[in-house]
Scaffold this motif. Structure first.
Motif, PDB file in Angstrom:
ATOM      1  N   LEU A 187       0.846  -1.189   0.000  1.00 46.41           N
ATOM      2  CA  LEU A 187       0.000   0.000   0.000  1.00 46.41           C
ATOM      3  C   LEU A 187       0.883   1.240   0.000  1.00 46.41           C
ATOM      4  O   LEU A 187       1.745   1.396   0.858  1.00 46.41           O
ATOM      5  CB  LEU A 187      -0.903   0.003   1.238  1.00 46.41           C
ATOM      6  N   THR A 189       1.114   5.649  -0.410  1.00 41.45           N
ATOM      7  CA  THR A 189       0.367   6.876  -0.132  1.00 41.45           C
ATOM      8  C   THR A 189      -0.300   7.428  -1.387  1.00 41.45           C
ATOM      9  O   THR A 189      -1.242   8.221  -1.309  1.00 41.45           O
ATOM     10  CB  THR A 189       1.290   7.954   0.455  1.00 41.45           C
ATOM     11  N   VAL A 201       3.584   2.290   2.708  1.00 36.71           N
ATOM     12  CA  VAL A 201       3.096   2.184   4.083  1.00 36.71           C
ATOM     13  C   VAL A 201       3.478   0.796   4.590  1.00 36.71           C
ATOM     14  O   VAL A 201       2.973  -0.206   4.098  1.00 36.71           O
ATOM     15  CB  VAL A 201       1.563   2.378   4.152  1.00 36.71           C
ATOM     16  N   VAL A 204      -0.103  -1.140   8.850  1.00 33.84           N
ATOM     17  CA  VAL A 204      -1.403  -0.542   9.141  1.00 33.84           C
ATOM     18  C   VAL A 204      -1.922  -1.191  10.419  1.00 33.84           C
ATOM     19  O   VAL A 204      -2.232  -2.385  10.441  1.00 33.84           O
ATOM     20  CB  VAL A 204      -2.403  -0.762   7.983  1.00 33.84           C
ATOM     21  N   MET A 207      -7.552  -0.498  10.128  1.00 37.14           N
ATOM     22  CA  MET A 207      -8.152   0.037   8.911  1.00 37.14           C
ATOM     23  C   MET A 207      -9.112   1.180   9.239  1.00 37.14           C
ATOM     24  O   MET A 207      -9.902   1.090  10.168  1.00 37.14           O
ATOM     25  CB  MET A 207      -8.916  -1.064   8.174  1.00 37.14           C
ATOM     26  N   HIS A 210      -8.879   6.809   6.283  1.00 35.69           N
ATOM     27  CA  HIS A 210      -7.620   7.380   5.798  1.00 35.69           C
ATOM     28  C   HIS A 210      -6.938   6.443   4.810  1.00 35.69           C
ATOM     29  O   HIS A 210      -6.445   6.872   3.758  1.00 35.69           O
ATOM     30  CB  HIS A 210      -6.703   7.665   6.986  1.00 35.69           C
ATOM     31  N   TYR A 211      -6.923   5.155   5.129  1.00 37.82           N
ATOM     32  CA  TYR A 211      -6.294   4.190   4.245  1.00 37.82           C
ATOM     33  C   TYR A 211      -7.179   3.893   3.039  1.00 37.82           C
ATOM     34  O   TYR A 211      -6.669   3.652   1.934  1.00 37.82           O
ATOM     35  CB  TYR A 211      -5.970   2.907   5.010  1.00 37.82           C
ATOM     36  N   ASP A 212      -8.487   3.896   3.214  1.00 36.51           N
ATOM     37  CA  ASP A 212      -9.380   3.685   2.075  1.00 36.51           C
ATOM     38  C   ASP A 212      -9.140   4.724   0.995  1.00 36.51           C
ATOM     39  O   ASP A 212      -9.240   4.439  -0.202  1.00 36.51           O
ATOM     40  CB  ASP A 212     -10.844   3.757   2.528  1.00 36.51           C
ATOM     41  N   MET A 214      -6.479   5.933   0.010  1.00 35.72           N
ATOM     42  CA  MET A 214      -5.267   5.664  -0.759  1.00 35.72           C
ATOM     43  C   MET A 214      -5.502   4.689  -1.912  1.00 35.72           C
ATOM     44  O   MET A 214      -4.662   4.554  -2.801  1.00 35.72           O
ATOM     45  CB  MET A 214      -4.177   5.086   0.154  1.00 35.72           C
ATOM     46  N   LEU A 232      -7.662  -3.636  -0.097  1.00 38.83           N
ATOM     47  CA  LEU A 232      -8.063  -3.024   1.170  1.00 38.83           C
ATOM     48  C   LEU A 232      -9.374  -3.603   1.663  1.00 38.83           C
ATOM     49  O   LEU A 232      -9.591  -3.734   2.874  1.00 38.83           O
ATOM     50  CB  LEU A 232      -8.158  -1.508   1.007  1.00 38.83           C
ATOM     51  N   THR A 267       3.491  -4.424   2.972  1.00 43.38           N
ATOM     52  CA  THR A 267       2.615  -3.793   3.960  1.00 43.38           C
ATOM     53  C   THR A 267       1.964  -4.855   4.828  1.00 43.38           C
ATOM     54  O   THR A 267       1.360  -5.799   4.319  1.00 43.38           O
ATOM     55  CB  THR A 267       1.514  -2.960   3.273  1.00 43.38           C
ATOM     56  N   PHE A 269      -0.927  -5.593   7.563  1.00 47.83           N
ATOM     57  CA  PHE A 269      -2.177  -5.149   8.178  1.00 47.83           C
ATOM     58  C   PHE A 269      -2.397  -6.033   9.407  1.00 47.83           C
ATOM     59  O   PHE A 269      -2.574  -7.243   9.282  1.00 47.83           O
ATOM     60  CB  PHE A 269      -3.356  -5.295   7.211  1.00 47.83           C
TER      61      PHE A 269
END
Length: 286
Positions: A187, A189, A201, A204, A207, A210-212, A214, A232, A267, A269
């Motif tokens: 993921l 930016t 990134v 994370v 979730m 903010h991440y959605d 991206m 995501l 990344t 999560f």
């Protein structure tokens, strides 16, 4: 990223690989050396005592190449015909290669109905558990190879992408790690293909919107179907179900053992284990 022994003691791992990672981009033919290396990586996870499940795209892409279509088909009936040819060829390849390492590949094909109908969902869960039990009890293990059942799916029955399917499999089987092998490092930016200032990134923790923001609804080829938005979405399903998820670049599938050893580029999560998350309701709303 260096997370030391974080992944070393995982017990059940689901690995997803996309269509674009399985074919030679110049010809559309299967990349047999890469598939063989993927199989070797998975068998080595088995040798470490982990339950292993592979979610593999590629049936339509393999079928389209076999019948001589230059571009990805658009209509459902042609996709289904290509999937019928391609799924058989793909499984034949996996079975032959897994057998070289004393493992057996078992095919599981799913649609949305598998999850939405209680009896079908329970049957699928029982099948996975029995295959994992056989993995542990006999020397010649049975490794589930999962794909969407494109030969019978209509639009209403589609998961839509194997990122989502792999997260559902991880949730259904109680996996503690899901690895998405993609054509991108993880993921960012922003879209790194368009913005050289975009940064990766690495982790994370939770979730959120903010991440959605991206996510980009785009892919790097005409072979796959999933973009960052689908990954995501998969992260939401996986982490809410108590599964850690990693996005990493599948250009070199050797990254699998790098992930397990805790040193890799990608990344992570982190799992949240949201007891209020209802996967059936989630799928009905998609």
């Amino acid at each position: 990223m260096n997370v030391n022994d974080y992944f070393k003691y995982k017990k059940r791992v689901v690995v997803k690989i996309g269509s674009s990672s399985l074919q030679h981009p110049q010809t559309g033919s299967m990349n047999l050396m890469k598939i063989e290396k993927l199989v070797r990586e998975l068998c080595d996870l088995r040798n470490q005592g982990m339950d292993v499940c592979l979610v593999s795209s590629g049936a339509i892409a393999v079928g389209r190449q076999a019948v001589g279509l230059q571009n990805r088909p658009e209509d459902i009936s042609t996709k289904q015909a290509c999937a019928a040819v391609g799924q058989a060829r793909l499984m034949m390849t996996y079975q032959r290669m897994f057998a070289e390492y004393n493992q057996t590949a078992g095919q599981i094909l799913m649609t949305k109905d598998t999850m939405l109908e209680e009896e079908s969902c329970q049957n699928a869960q029982n099948t996975f558990e029995e295959m994992f039990r056989l993995e542990r009890l006999i020397s010649q293990g049975v490794i589930p190879v999962v794909n969407e059942n494109d030969t019978v799916s209509t639009y209403e029955m589609h998961f839509g992408d194997n990122d989502t399917l792999s997260a559902i499999v991880a949730s259904l089987t109680g996996a503690d790690l899901l690895i998405l092998l993609s054509d991108i490092d993880g993921l960012y930016t922003d879209d790194p293909r368009k913005n050289p200032e975009a940064t990766l990134v690495e982790c994370v923790e939770k979730m959120d919107a903010h991440y959605d923001a991206m996510a980009k609804q785009s892919t790097g080829s005409d072979v796959g179907t999933g973009g960052m938005a689908t990954k995501l979405s998969a992260a939401r399903i996986a982490t809410a179900s108590g599964t850690d998820m990693v996005i990493a670049n599948g250009k070199d599938v050797g990254i699998i053992h790098q992930i397990i050893s805790g040193t890799f580029r990608g990344t992570l999560f982190r799992a949240q284990n949201d007891e209020t998350f209802d996967i059936h309701a989630y799928l009905q709303n998609r």
